[in-house]
Scaffold this motif. Structure first.
Motif, short mmCIF file in Angstrom:
data_model
loop_
_atom_site.label_atom_id
_atom_site.label_comp_id
_atom_site.label_asym_id
_atom_site.label_seq_id
_atom_site.Cartn_x
_atom_site.Cartn_y
_atom_site.Cartn_z
N GLN A 1 0.83 -1.20 0.00
CA GLN A 1 0.00 0.00 0.00
C GLN A 1 0.86 1.25 0.00
N ARG A 2 1.97 1.21 0.69
CA ARG A 2 2.89 2.36 0.70
C ARG A 2 3.46 2.62 -0.69
N LEU A 3 3.77 1.56 -1.43
CA LEU A 3 4.28 1.74 -2.79
C LEU A 3 3.24 2.43 -3.67
N VAL A 4 2.00 2.01 -3.56
CA VAL A 4 0.92 2.65 -4.32
C VAL A 4 0.74 4.09 -3.86
N ASN A 5 0.68 4.30 -2.56
CA ASN A 5 0.50 5.66 -2.02
C ASN A 5 1.63 6.58 -2.44
N ASN A 6 2.85 6.09 -2.45
CA ASN A 6 3.99 6.91 -2.86
C ASN A 6 3.87 7.35 -4.32
N ALA A 7 3.39 6.45 -5.16
CA ALA A 7 3.23 6.79 -6.58
C ALA A 7 2.16 7.85 -6.81
N LEU A 8 1.20 7.93 -5.89
CA LEU A 8 0.08 8.85 -6.04
C LEU A 8 0.06 9.95 -4.98
N ALA A 9 1.17 10.17 -4.30
CA ALA A 9 1.22 11.04 -3.12
C ALA A 9 0.64 12.42 -3.35
N ASP A 10 1.02 13.10 -4.41
CA ASP A 10 0.51 14.46 -4.62
C ASP A 10 -0.98 14.46 -4.94
N LEU A 11 -1.46 13.41 -5.59
CA LEU A 11 -2.90 13.31 -5.88
C LEU A 11 -3.68 13.05 -4.60
N LEU A 12 -3.12 12.24 -3.72
CA LEU A 12 -3.77 11.95 -2.44
C LEU A 12 -3.81 13.19 -1.55
N ALA A 13 -2.87 14.08 -1.74
CA ALA A 13 -2.83 15.31 -0.95
C ALA A 13 -3.86 16.34 -1.41
N GLY A 14 -4.41 16.13 -2.61
CA GLY A 14 -5.33 17.15 -3.11
C GLY A 14 -6.54 16.63 -3.85
N ARG A 15 -6.33 15.88 -4.89
CA ARG A 15 -7.43 15.51 -5.78
C ARG A 15 -8.17 14.24 -5.41
N ILE A 16 -7.51 13.32 -4.72
CA ILE A 16 -8.15 12.05 -4.34
C ILE A 16 -8.52 12.12 -2.87
N HIS A 17 -9.81 11.98 -2.57
CA HIS A 17 -10.27 11.98 -1.18
C HIS A 17 -10.13 10.60 -0.56
N ALA A 18 -10.43 9.55 -1.32
CA ALA A 18 -10.39 8.18 -0.78
C ALA A 18 -9.85 7.23 -1.83
N LEU A 19 -8.98 6.31 -1.39
CA LEU A 19 -8.38 5.33 -2.28
C LEU A 19 -8.39 3.96 -1.61
N ALA A 20 -9.08 3.01 -2.21
CA ALA A 20 -9.04 1.62 -1.76
C ALA A 20 -8.02 0.91 -2.63
N ILE A 21 -7.15 0.13 -2.00
CA ILE A 21 -6.06 -0.53 -2.71
C ILE A 21 -6.17 -2.04 -2.54
N LYS A 22 -6.16 -2.74 -3.67
CA LYS A 22 -6.08 -4.19 -3.69
C LYS A 22 -4.81 -4.52 -4.44
N ALA A 23 -3.76 -4.88 -3.71
CA ALA A 23 -2.44 -5.09 -4.29
C ALA A 23 -2.01 -6.54 -4.08
N ARG A 24 -1.57 -7.16 -5.18
CA ARG A 24 -1.11 -8.54 -5.08
C ARG A 24 0.08 -8.77 -6.00
N ALA A 25 0.87 -9.78 -5.65
CA ALA A 25 1.97 -10.20 -6.48
C ALA A 25 1.45 -11.20 -7.51
N PRO A 26 2.14 -11.36 -8.65
CA PRO A 26 1.70 -12.35 -9.62
C PRO A 26 1.57 -13.74 -9.00
N GLY A 27 0.52 -14.42 -9.34
CA GLY A 27 0.29 -15.78 -8.83
C GLY A 27 -0.48 -15.83 -7.53
N GLU A 28 -0.75 -14.71 -6.91
CA GLU A 28 -1.50 -14.71 -5.66
C GLU A 28 -3.00 -14.72 -5.91
#
Length: 94
Positions: free
Chosen positions: A67-94
């Motif tokens: 989740q931190r990797l996703v949040n880091n990629a979108l950090a400036d958007l999360l600070a302003g344009r995105i109010h809420a973000l649900a993250i479903k993150a998985r590695a290949p094969g999971e």
């Protein structure tokens, strides 16, 4: 049911996550219509999002680290344009 990604912000989110994580699968879902008139609804129709992302970058990473990797990629958007973000993150094969 969720809406497919649409609009400029969806494209920006997808582009950022693609650049940062080289995903093997990526889905960007605009959930804003579920929150119309609620706190955080800025009237743009692009305030609440879900991302479903599969990436080799997540191999060996905990749920929080992913989740931190996703949040880091979108950090400036999360600070302003995105109010809420649900993250479903998985590695290949999971």
């Amino acid at each position: 049911m969720t809406d497919p990604a649409s609009g400029r912000l969806a494209d920006i989110i997808a582009s950022r996550l693609t650049a940062a994580l080289a995903p093997t699968q990526l889905e960007v879902i605009n959930d804003s219509h579920h929150h119309a008139g609620h706190l955080g609804d800025d009237g743009t129709g692009e305030s609440h999002w879900t991302v479903v992302v599969e990436s080799g970058a997540f191999v060996g990473q905990s749920r929080v680290q992913r989740q931190r990797l996703v949040n880091n990629a979108l950090a400036d958007l999360l600070a302003g344009r995105i109010h809420a973000l649900a993250i479903k993150a998985r590695a290949p094969g999971e």
